[in-house]
Design a protein around this motif. Structure first.
Motif, PDB file in Angstrom:
ATOM      1  N   THR A 277       5.493   4.891 -28.432  1.00 46.56           N
ATOM      2  CA  THR A 277       4.535   5.234 -27.378  1.00 46.56           C
ATOM      3  C   THR A 277       3.266   4.390 -27.422  1.00 46.56           C
ATOM      4  OG1 THR A 277       3.496   6.966 -28.728  1.00 46.56           O
ATOM      5  CG2 THR A 277       5.347   7.622 -27.311  1.00 46.56           C
ATOM      6  N   ALA A 278       3.018   3.699 -28.523  1.00 49.47           N
ATOM      7  CA  ALA A 278       1.860   2.810 -28.608  1.00 49.47           C
ATOM      8  C   ALA A 278       2.129   1.550 -27.795  1.00 49.47           C
ATOM      9  CB  ALA A 278       1.570   2.450 -30.060  1.00 49.47           C
ATOM     10  N   SER A 279       1.069   0.954 -27.275  1.00 46.56           N
ATOM     11  CA  SER A 279       1.180  -0.343 -26.606  1.00 46.56           C
ATOM     12  C   SER A 279       0.196  -1.299 -27.264  1.00 46.56           C
ATOM     13  CB  SER A 279       0.923  -0.206 -25.105  1.00 46.56           C
ATOM     14  OG  SER A 279      -0.338   0.378 -24.847  1.00 46.56           O
ATOM     15  N   PRO A 280       0.417  -2.612 -27.143  1.00 47.13           N
ATOM     16  CA  PRO A 280      -0.229  -3.537 -28.077  1.00 47.13           C
ATOM     17  C   PRO A 280      -1.676  -3.925 -27.802  1.00 47.13           C
ATOM     18  CG  PRO A 280       1.267  -4.727 -26.635  1.00 47.13           C
ATOM     19  CD  PRO A 280       1.482  -3.268 -26.358  1.00 47.13           C
ATOM     20  N   THR A 281      -2.135  -3.900 -26.565  1.00 47.91           N
ATOM     21  CA  THR A 281      -3.438  -4.488 -26.253  1.00 47.91           C
ATOM     22  C   THR A 281      -4.574  -3.568 -26.687  1.00 47.91           C
ATOM     23  OG1 THR A 281      -2.490  -5.630 -24.342  1.00 47.91           O
ATOM     24  CG2 THR A 281      -4.884  -5.466 -24.447  1.00 47.91           C
ATOM     25  N   GLY A 282      -5.394  -4.024 -27.637  1.00 48.67           N
ATOM     26  CA  GLY A 282      -6.555  -3.268 -28.082  1.00 48.67           C
ATOM     27  C   GLY A 282      -7.742  -3.490 -27.170  1.00 48.67           C
ATOM     28  N   PHE A 283      -8.729  -2.580 -27.262  1.00 51.53           N
ATOM     29  CA  PHE A 283      -9.870  -2.683 -26.358  1.00 51.53           C
ATOM     30  C   PHE A 283     -10.686  -3.939 -26.623  1.00 51.53           C
ATOM     31  CE2 PHE A 283     -14.314  -1.733 -25.161  1.00 51.53           C
ATOM     32  CZ  PHE A 283     -14.118  -1.637 -23.793  1.00 51.53           C
ATOM     33  N   ALA A 284     -10.884  -4.301 -27.881  1.00 57.04           N
ATOM     34  CA  ALA A 284     -11.674  -5.501 -28.167  1.00 57.04           C
ATOM     35  C   ALA A 284     -11.013  -6.735 -27.554  1.00 57.04           C
ATOM     36  CB  ALA A 284     -11.842  -5.675 -29.680  1.00 57.04           C
ATOM     37  N   GLN A 285      -9.700  -6.816 -27.658  1.00 58.97           N
ATOM     38  CA  GLN A 285      -8.972  -7.946 -27.078  1.00 58.97           C
ATOM     39  C   GLN A 285      -9.119  -7.955 -25.556  1.00 58.97           C
ATOM     40  OE1 GLN A 285      -4.766  -7.649 -27.766  1.00 58.97           O
ATOM     41  NE2 GLN A 285      -4.251  -9.449 -26.527  1.00 58.97           N
ATOM     42  N   TRP A 286      -8.923  -6.786 -24.927  1.00 60.82           N
ATOM     43  CA  TRP A 286      -9.052  -6.708 -23.475  1.00 60.82           C
ATOM     44  C   TRP A 286     -10.480  -7.006 -23.039  1.00 60.82           C
ATOM     45  CZ3 TRP A 286     -12.090  -3.714 -20.312  1.00 60.82           C
ATOM     46  CH2 TRP A 286     -11.794  -3.783 -18.950  1.00 60.82           C
ATOM     47  N   CYS A 287     -11.426  -6.489 -23.799  1.00 60.22           N
ATOM     48  CA  CYS A 287     -12.833  -6.687 -23.473  1.00 60.22           C
ATOM     49  C   CYS A 287     -13.190  -8.173 -23.471  1.00 60.22           C
ATOM     50  CB  CYS A 287     -13.690  -5.929 -24.474  1.00 60.22           C
ATOM     51  SG  CYS A 287     -15.423  -5.818 -24.038  1.00 60.22           S
ATOM     52  N   ALA A 288     -12.738  -8.897 -24.493  1.00 57.19           N
ATOM     53  CA  ALA A 288     -13.036 -10.329 -24.585  1.00 57.19           C
ATOM     54  C   ALA A 288     -12.367 -11.118 -23.466  1.00 57.19           C
ATOM     55  CB  ALA A 288     -12.588 -10.851 -25.945  1.00 57.19           C
ATOM     56  N   ARG A 289     -11.162 -10.715 -23.117  1.00 60.31           N
ATOM     57  CA  ARG A 289     -10.374 -11.481 -22.143  1.00 60.31           C
ATOM     58  C   ARG A 289     -10.721 -11.141 -20.696  1.00 60.31           C
ATOM     59  NH1 ARG A 289      -4.524 -10.096 -23.145  1.00 60.31           N
ATOM     60  NH2 ARG A 289      -5.073  -8.244 -21.923  1.00 60.31           N
ATOM     61  N   THR A 290     -11.068  -9.873 -20.420  1.00 54.56           N
ATOM     62  CA  THR A 290     -11.186  -9.423 -19.029  1.00 54.56           C
ATOM     63  C   THR A 290     -12.578  -8.924 -18.679  1.00 54.56           C
ATOM     64  OG1 THR A 290      -8.839  -8.807 -19.043  1.00 54.56           O
ATOM     65  CG2 THR A 290     -10.213  -7.875 -17.304  1.00 54.56           C
ATOM     66  N   LEU A 291     -13.132  -8.011 -19.481  1.00 58.70           N
ATOM     67  CA  LEU A 291     -14.408  -7.411 -19.111  1.00 58.70           C
ATOM     68  C   LEU A 291     -15.580  -8.356 -19.353  1.00 58.70           C
ATOM     69  CD1 LEU A 291     -15.910  -4.959 -18.044  1.00 58.70           C
ATOM     70  CD2 LEU A 291     -16.000  -4.063 -20.388  1.00 58.70           C
ATOM     71  N   LYS A 292     -15.566  -9.046 -20.461  1.00 60.08           N
ATOM     72  CA  LYS A 292     -16.699  -9.934 -20.780  1.00 60.08           C
ATOM     73  C   LYS A 292     -16.931 -10.979 -19.703  1.00 60.08           C
ATOM     74  CE  LYS A 292     -18.576 -12.768 -24.550  1.00 60.08           C
ATOM     75  NZ  LYS A 292     -18.319 -13.250 -25.941  1.00 60.08           N
ATOM     76  N   PRO A 293     -15.906 -11.676 -19.213  1.00 60.94           N
ATOM     77  CA  PRO A 293     -16.155 -12.635 -18.132  1.00 60.94           C
ATOM     78  C   PRO A 293     -16.724 -11.972 -16.875  1.00 60.94           C
ATOM     79  CG  PRO A 293     -14.022 -13.045 -19.126  1.00 60.94           C
ATOM     80  CD  PRO A 293     -14.513 -11.747 -19.686  1.00 60.94           C
TER      81      PRO A 293
END
Length: 297
Positions: A277-293
């Motif tokens: 049930t777990a999925s791989p993308t962590g928040f820090a990874q998503w944050c750096a790739r998507t939210l930060k820009p």
């Protein structure tokens, strides 16, 4: 033949990309339903069959589901309707078309909370779970992707984070709950649509790699952006007033309020995270790739 609804959205777009990547090996034909084909990239339009219109339209789903083996079903947000109309009412033509055209498998976007004491008073989530039952009753093999809140919801807060260093929600600052990247939901959906060895009806939780609270999110964003970010809890009554003031249907607004209240009371906490049930993308990874820009642009 796989039919993809909402192919330009946060889940549909990465799902379509995955299915196109695998098409040379799988040989799957792909058909999409889209209101505005111009929102599809040229390279995508060249490789899929496009049905133009709304997937709430009986004529559109009749055309789209003819010869279809599987359907990805996602109800678009519609704040001008009651929750029941927005989910079950919108989906009525598709429910009839699944049976009429012999669609074998359906994968739908749903929510966590089934089987909890909060399930029948969780607003939009309750409406989603009712729709799951209606789809299952058509006799198709059905998998409901049971999701928590999305990382992508924070993109709506990008301006506030940039200008004020603040993001808001209505849950307690220390309330930990699962959160998920929409690309991970798309990956699970793609696997189910391509496999189709499964039968019956059931839920597939997609929980992200860890539970996080708003305070956890603030800490990670502060680390990622190199400047302070803090969380402000917004009262439910204030949120209700603002949404009604924007012209949203009052019953739909109440559905949002009830959903937010249920989440603050632990609606999403009832499923144990496992390797399945777990999925791989962590928040820090998503944050750096998507939210930060989005915040720093």
């Amino acid at each position: 033949m796989i039919v993809i609804t909402a192919p330009t959205g946060n889940i549909g777009r990465p799902l379509l990309d995955r299915l196109l990547e695998s098409a040379p090996e799988t040989g799957e034909e792909l058909r999409v339903i889209v209101r505005d084909p111009a929102r599809l990239a040229d390279a995508v339009r060249e490789r899929v069959e496009v049905i133009t219109g709304s997937h709430g339209d009986p004529e559109v789903v009749d055309r789209a589901f003819t010869g279809a083996d599987a359907v990805f079903w996602l109800v678009p947000p519609d704040s001008a309707r009651t929750p029941q109309d927005a989910y079950s009412g919108f989906s009525g033509p598709a429910l009839r078309a699944f049976a009429a055209h012999g669609v074998g498998h359906v994968v739908g976007v749903s929510a966590l909370g089934r089987g909890t004491p909060l399930a029948d008073r969780a607003g939009l989530v309750t409406a989603t779970l009712v729709l799951d039952d209606l789809i299952a009753e058509t006799g198709v093999a059905y998998r409901a992707l049971a999701n928590p809140s999305f990382f992508e919801n924070l993109l709506e807060e990008a301006g506030s984070i940039r200008d004020r260093g603040v993001f808001t929600d209505t849950v307690a600052a220390d309330r930990r709950a699962p959160l998920v990247a929409t690309a991970d939901i798309a990956a699970v959906a793609a696997g189910l649509l391509l496999d189709r060895s499964w039968t019956g009806a059931g839920s597939v939780p997609v929980l992200g790699p860890q539970d996080l609270s708003p305070d956890d999110l603030a800490r990670i964003m502060t680390e990622q952006f190199g400047r302070p970010v803090r969380y402000e809890r917004r009262p439910l009554d204030e949120m209700r007033t603002a949404l009604v003031g924007h012209g949203l249907d009052e019953a739909f607004v109440q559905g949002v309020v009830d959903m937010k209240r249920a989440k603050d009371q632990g609606l999403d906490a009832g499923v144990v995270r496992t390797p399945d049930t777990a999925s791989p993308t962590g928040f820090a990874q998503w944050c750096a790739r998507t939210l930060k820009p989005a915040v720093l642009s």
